[in-house]
Design an enzyme around this catalytic site. Structure first.
Site: not given
Ligand code: GRF
Length: 202
Positions: A139, A63, A141, A105-107, A89
């Site tokens: 970060d 990694r 984590g 990041n979006t979660h 990843r």
């Molecule tokens: C998104 O909801 C993201 O938060 C999550 O997986 C999805 C990816 O969607 N990790 P895309 O690849 O942007 O369509």
């Protein structure tokens, strides 16, 4: 503003950012990076005529060396902001330290609830009636960095994982585009969101 977007899958969030960037007001050049050569979302980079490349983990012994190569290639674009949008990843410490807090990041959950790679499935399995979306600074984590913005999304009776994730994504892409615009227009100063225990230059 130079933005590098990291993806692994369908890229609907990347597409939303690319669509937003066609607006003259959107102050950014976007470059797409895939974790896999077959990441479907990379097709959007081609469609919108922006550069893209892949750095595939399986081509590296570990990694850390993958992360170093990814960092080298990302830094060639002198990004003001790196956005993980469906990037599946875990980024190694050297990569995070080099870029954060200009690394978000979006979660698909209301962190700290449901961290990790199966947030939507976990929310459904837990039986919550509400989940949501979080945009946060990355970060070292996993899904633990300072939260920038969150929005709730209802869980409806009979929701499949796909139904719920699609409902989440409709909110997510709006939230992500707005967060990037706010950062670009410096309404959102990332250094203001660093954890209080972070000493300067840490
Ligand atoms: C998104 O909801 C993201 O938060 C999550 O997986 C999805 C990816 O969607 N990790 P895309 O690849 O942007 O369509």
């Amino acid at each position: 503003l130079s933005i590098v977007v990291l993806i692994s899958g369908g890229g609907s969030n990347l597409r939303a950012l690319l669509e937003a960037s066609t607006d003259a007001e959107f102050p950014a050049r976007i470059v797409a990076v895939g974790s896999d050569t077959d990441a479907p979302g990379l097709a959007y980079a081609e469609q919108f005529g922006v550069p893209s490349f892949t750095v595939v983990p399986t081509a590296f012994a570990d990694r850390a060396s993958w992360g170093d190569e990814l960092l080298t290639q990302v830094e060639q674009w002198s990004p003001d902001l790196v956005v993980c949008a469906g990037f599946m990843r875990i980024l190694p410490p050297r990569f995070v330290r080099a870029l954060s807090p200009n690394l978000i990041n979006t979660h698909p959950a209301l962190l700290p609830a449901f961290p990790g790679a199966h947030a939507v499935r976990d929310a459904l399995a837990t039986g919550v009636t509400e989940t949501g979306v979080t945009v946060h600074i990355v970060d070292e984590g996993v899904d633990t960095g300072p939260v920038l913005v969150q929005q709730a999304v209802p869980v409806l009776p009979g929701d499949s994982e796909h139904d719920l994730h699609e409902r989440i994504k409709t909110v997510e892409r709006e939230l992500l585009v707005q967060a990037v615009l706010d950062i670009a227009n410096t309404h959102l100063t990332l250094t203001d969101h660093l954890k209080s225990n972070a000493t300067p230059g840490s």
